[in-house]
Every structure is written in C-alpha cells, then in structure tokens.
Design an enzyme around this catalytic site. Structure first.
Site, short mmCIF file in Angstrom:
data_model
loop_
_atom_site.label_atom_id
_atom_site.label_comp_id
_atom_site.label_asym_id
_atom_site.label_seq_id
_atom_site.Cartn_x
_atom_site.Cartn_y
_atom_site.Cartn_z
N HIS A 73 0.89 -1.16 0.23
CA HIS A 73 0.08 -0.05 -0.08
C HIS A 73 0.84 1.24 -0.03
CE1 HIS A 73 -3.54 -2.53 0.67
NE2 HIS A 73 -2.57 -3.22 1.22
N HIS A 77 -2.15 3.22 -4.98
CA HIS A 77 -2.14 1.59 -4.86
C HIS A 77 -3.58 1.34 -4.56
CE1 HIS A 77 -2.43 3.31 -0.61
NE2 HIS A 77 -3.25 2.52 -0.46
N HIS A 83 -7.60 -7.16 2.57
CA HIS A 83 -6.88 -6.14 3.12
C HIS A 83 -7.36 -5.54 4.56
CE1 HIS A 83 -4.30 -2.70 4.22
NE2 HIS A 83 -5.26 -1.88 4.03
#
Length: 264
Positions: A73, A77, A83
């Site tokens: 990240h 991004h 995540h």
C-alpha cells in the site's frame, strides 16, 4: 448495430486520433513517495526502495535493471477486500483472484476541493452526493467514485500527510456515507487523493476507519494517492485500475489510467 469488435476498434482509433485522452492518475513511485504513518504500536510499512542490479557494466554488460521493495500500500495503490478483517472471508478477494472485469468501470468524479481548502478534515456526506446526482445523474452500478480534493497538489510530504500532535488531518468520507455508496449505489470502490481511503482522523470515528471497515466488508475496493482528478469530467470517463497479480496480495501499487472523451 455496432459489433463488439467495432466498438473496441473505435476506442483504439479514438486514442490514436486524439478524440479520446488517456489521463494518468498515478503519482511517481520513488523513495520520497509518502507512506501512511501508523501509531507506534503497529508494524510500519516500508518506504519504496530501488537497488541497482546492473547498468551496462560488468554486472550485466548489455542491460540495466533493478530490484525494488515496498509495502503493498505504497504510492498510488489498490486496496483489496482481504486487506481488512471485514473482507477476509469473501471468495476471490485478493489481488490474484479478483475477476478482472471489476478493475474497469465508469468514473464519477465528485469535486469537494473547495471544502478541503477551507477544512483539512472535510468529509464527503450523503447530501453532497445527492446534490451531485441532481446535476449529473445517479451513480451507476459498477462505477468508481473518485473524490477530488486536490490534496495531491501538496507535493511536500509533510503537508501531504499533515500530521499534528493528535494525528493526521486529511479529508475523507463520512461514516454514514460509506454504506450509502457501497450498498445503495453498488459501486466498485472509492478513489481518493490522500495517502489512504479513510480520513486522517478516522481512528476516532464510529466505526473506526469506516472506508476500510465498510467498503471492504461489502467486497468493494479502494484506490489511494490518486492525482490529476482535476483533469477528469464529472462523468464520461472510464477508469482502468488493475493491481499487480500478487498471490494472496492485500493490494499493490498500480498505474491507474482514465479514458476521457476529448472535450470532456
């Protein structure tokens, strides 16, 4: 009736003849690229680094190349659902397994730059979106909602991160607005100009980090550290945002491109 092959040929011709502009929404990726700062009790992400392997020399007489390293990240991004803990149980939720058609969609650019100039903690709200829709039409399904704040014009990393004694102060999205976009508008994801998709003070929100918690919990995506959103029209552009195909990746740096009708 236009054949699919003709439609693709028209896009190619439009790029070549200038009726379609290609706009780069990506910041340069280099050691100076700002990386999100977490409280000291959490593990930090590494900054971008580039290490030369050879440069037309005895290490490789005919070629130049490098090793690079960074957190997933970093810079412009992509955030995948995996995540965040709320998105961890979806199938096909990592960068290698997300269906590729979900990386491409129409762009809805919501301009709140005036608000962020007056208030670094400005939050996008449902009434702002509804006012935008009254002018430009309902946000379509499978769209990228891009929040223009002009924050990317802050080229000094300290001003970009804007960290004070009580943490970072950067604009974002109101907690009540995130489920509205994710569930009532069925978008692909959110794109922002700040270092992350959540506002700088999002650790104090309820829920904490709502853009991550709710957006990934709804199996949606995030794009962070975008730039050049001022070069896009409110509607009419197409965004192409495929991350690197990292197996079980939670995200990755990427090159985000927008196709824009010239004059749009």
């Amino acid at each position: 009736m236009t054949k699919p092959a003709d439609a693709l040929s028209a896009v190619t011709a439009g790029i070549l003849n200038g009726t379609i502009r290609v706009v780069d929404l990506t910041v340069p990726l280099e050691p100076a690229t700002p990386v999100i700062r977490l409280p000291p009790q959490f593990s930090p992400s590494n900054a971008f680094s580039l290490t030369e392997i050879s440069h037309y020399d005895d290490r490789g007489p005919a070629w130049y190349w490098n090793n690079f390293a960074c957190g997933e990240h970093t810079g412009t991004h992509f955030d995948a659902p995996i995540h965040w803990v709320t998105g961890k149980d979806y199938p096909n939720n990592a960068t290698h397994s997300i269906p590729v058609d979900r990386f491409i969609g129409p762009a809805c650019v919501i301009d709140v730059a005036e608000g962020t100039r007056a208030n670094s903690d400005f939050l996008l709200t449902i009434p702002v979106i509804e006012a935008w829709e009254a002018r430009h039409g309902r946000i379509p399904a499978h769209a990228w909602v891009l929040v223009r704040t002009d924050w990317s014009k802050r080229t000094d990393p300290k001003q970009f991160l804007n960290i004070k004694d009580d943490g970072p102060h950067t604009p974002g999205i109101h907690p009540k607005c995130v489920p509205f976009l994710a569930k009532e508008r069925d978008i692909l994801g959110i794109g922002v100009e700040t270092v992350g998709t959540d506002a700088g003070q999002a650790a104090t929100f309820d829920p904490m980090f709502p853009c991550h918690t709710i957006m990934h919990g709804a199996n949606r995506f995030g794009l962070a550290s975008l730039t050049n959103l001022d070069k896009l029209p409110p509607t009419g552009a197409i965004v192409i945002a495929p991350p690197l195909k990292i197996v079980n990746g939670s995200g990755s740096p990427l090159r985000v491109l927008a196709l824009v009708p010239n004059g749009g």
